[in-house]
Motif scaffolding. Structure first.
Motif, PDB file in Angstrom:
ATOM      1  N   TRP A 181       0.921  -1.228   0.098  1.00 28.90           N
ATOM      2  CA  TRP A 181       0.053  -0.126  -0.008  1.00 28.90           C
ATOM      3  C   TRP A 181       0.877   1.377   0.064  1.00 28.90           C
ATOM      4  N   LEU A 182       1.850   1.114   1.015  1.00 32.50           N
ATOM      5  CA  LEU A 182       2.887   2.458   0.873  1.00 32.50           C
ATOM      6  C   LEU A 182       3.520   2.638  -0.405  1.00 32.50           C
ATOM      7  N   ARG A 183       4.064   1.459  -1.060  1.00 33.20           N
ATOM      8  CA  ARG A 183       4.690   1.359  -2.205  1.00 33.20           C
ATOM      9  C   ARG A 183       3.907   2.282  -3.440  1.00 33.20           C
ATOM     10  N   GLU A 184       2.465   1.547  -3.489  1.00 28.25           N
ATOM     11  CA  GLU A 184       1.777   2.139  -4.356  1.00 28.25           C
ATOM     12  C   GLU A 184       1.636   3.693  -4.126  1.00 28.25           C
ATOM     13  N   ALA A 185       1.119   4.092  -2.825  1.00 24.59           N
ATOM     14  CA  ALA A 185       0.852   5.378  -2.561  1.00 24.59           C
ATOM     15  C   ALA A 185       1.952   6.244  -2.976  1.00 24.59           C
ATOM     16  N   SER A 186       3.150   5.925  -2.653  1.00 23.44           N
ATOM     17  CA  SER A 186       4.395   6.832  -2.967  1.00 23.44           C
ATOM     18  C   SER A 186       4.671   6.602  -4.366  1.00 23.44           C
ATOM     19  N   TYR A 187       5.124   5.357  -4.950  1.00 24.51           N
ATOM     20  CA  TYR A 187       5.729   4.996  -6.305  1.00 24.51           C
ATOM     21  C   TYR A 187       4.738   5.444  -7.475  1.00 24.51           C
ATOM     22  N   THR A 188       3.624   4.891  -7.273  1.00 18.60           N
ATOM     23  CA  THR A 188       2.613   5.226  -8.332  1.00 18.60           C
ATOM     24  C   THR A 188       2.004   6.459  -8.381  1.00 18.60           C
ATOM     25  N   SER A 189       1.702   6.987  -7.397  1.00 17.41           N
ATOM     26  CA  SER A 189       1.302   8.394  -7.371  1.00 17.41           C
ATOM     27  C   SER A 189       2.191   9.272  -8.121  1.00 17.41           C
ATOM     28  N   VAL A 190       3.416   9.150  -7.845  1.00 17.31           N
ATOM     29  CA  VAL A 190       4.220  10.245  -8.361  1.00 17.31           C
ATOM     30  C   VAL A 190       4.721   9.836  -9.801  1.00 17.31           C
ATOM     31  N   LYS A 191       4.641   8.520 -10.103  1.00 14.80           N
ATOM     32  CA  LYS A 191       5.062   8.124 -11.587  1.00 14.80           C
ATOM     33  C   LYS A 191       4.094   8.649 -12.463  1.00 14.80           C
TER      34      LYS A 191
END
Length: 195
Positions: free
Chosen positions: A63-73
């Motif tokens: 969840w934290l990966r997606e919230a950070s990585y995907t939101s930015v990319k």
């Protein structure tokens, strides 16, 4: 026409969608990780020894990966593309690629600590370690550097993947608009372009 994309709106929408979707894709990721770590991996053994909840080991880190990585990319692609002057229909592909590569690389650097934690949690067949405890252990044993293991490969992957994906999507969207007359923000246009 239309207003310029709001970076925070784009990031919020991308991150929220990714956090929701990862709940469905995570079990596949767990199986992939176990296959990579254990040559004797059997799905039946996973269920028997660890229960069905094992398919969601590491979900908090995911969840934290997606919230950070995907939101930015995804969320920063539009604003970066605009900054590079690549928003126009006839803008060079390389500039669109550059916008995707930059947003993907940035997201990857931000999300790498959670990617490391996610992989460690998924690969652990013995016990369920809560994310905060695992992060504390990592910090104590390896320092901040432990959270950035594999960063070079992660950034390279994100650069190529996001650069290609976003640039191709952007160019194809222009073709769909020309062929159908739909607006770029029309959900039909977005769906067909994504396919």
């Amino acid at each position: 026409g239309g207003r310029k994309p709001n970076m925070f709106e784009s990031m919020g929408l991308a991150g929220t969608t990714a956090v929701l979707i990862v709940n469905v894709t995570h079990p596949i990721e767990v199986v992939k990780t176990r296959l990579q770590f254990d040559k004797n991996f059997k799905m039946g053994s996973l269920i028997k020894n660890e229960g069905l909840s094992a398919f969601w080991k590491g979900i908090q880190a995911a969840w934290l990966r997606e919230a950070s990585y995907t939101s930015v990319k995804l969320g920063m692609y539009g604003p970066i593309r605009e900054m590079l002057g690549a928003s126009g229909k006839d803008a060079p592909f390389i500039l669109k690629f550059g916008a995707g590569a930059l947003s993907g690389s940035t997201g990857s650097m931000i999300g790498n600590p959670f990617d490391v934690m996610k992989t460690m949690m998924m690969a652990n067949s013995k016990e369920k370690v809560p994310l905060p405890a695992l992060m504390g252990k990592m910090l104590k044993e390896q320092g901040i550097g432990g959270f950035y293991r594999g960063i070079q490969a992660n950034v390279a992957r994100a650069c190529v993947l996001n650069g290609t994906k976003m640039a191709c999507y952007d160019v194809i969207k222009g073709v769909v608009v020309d062929q159908t007359g739909w607006k770029r923000k029309d959900p039909r246009c977005q769906f067909v372009s994504a396919i």
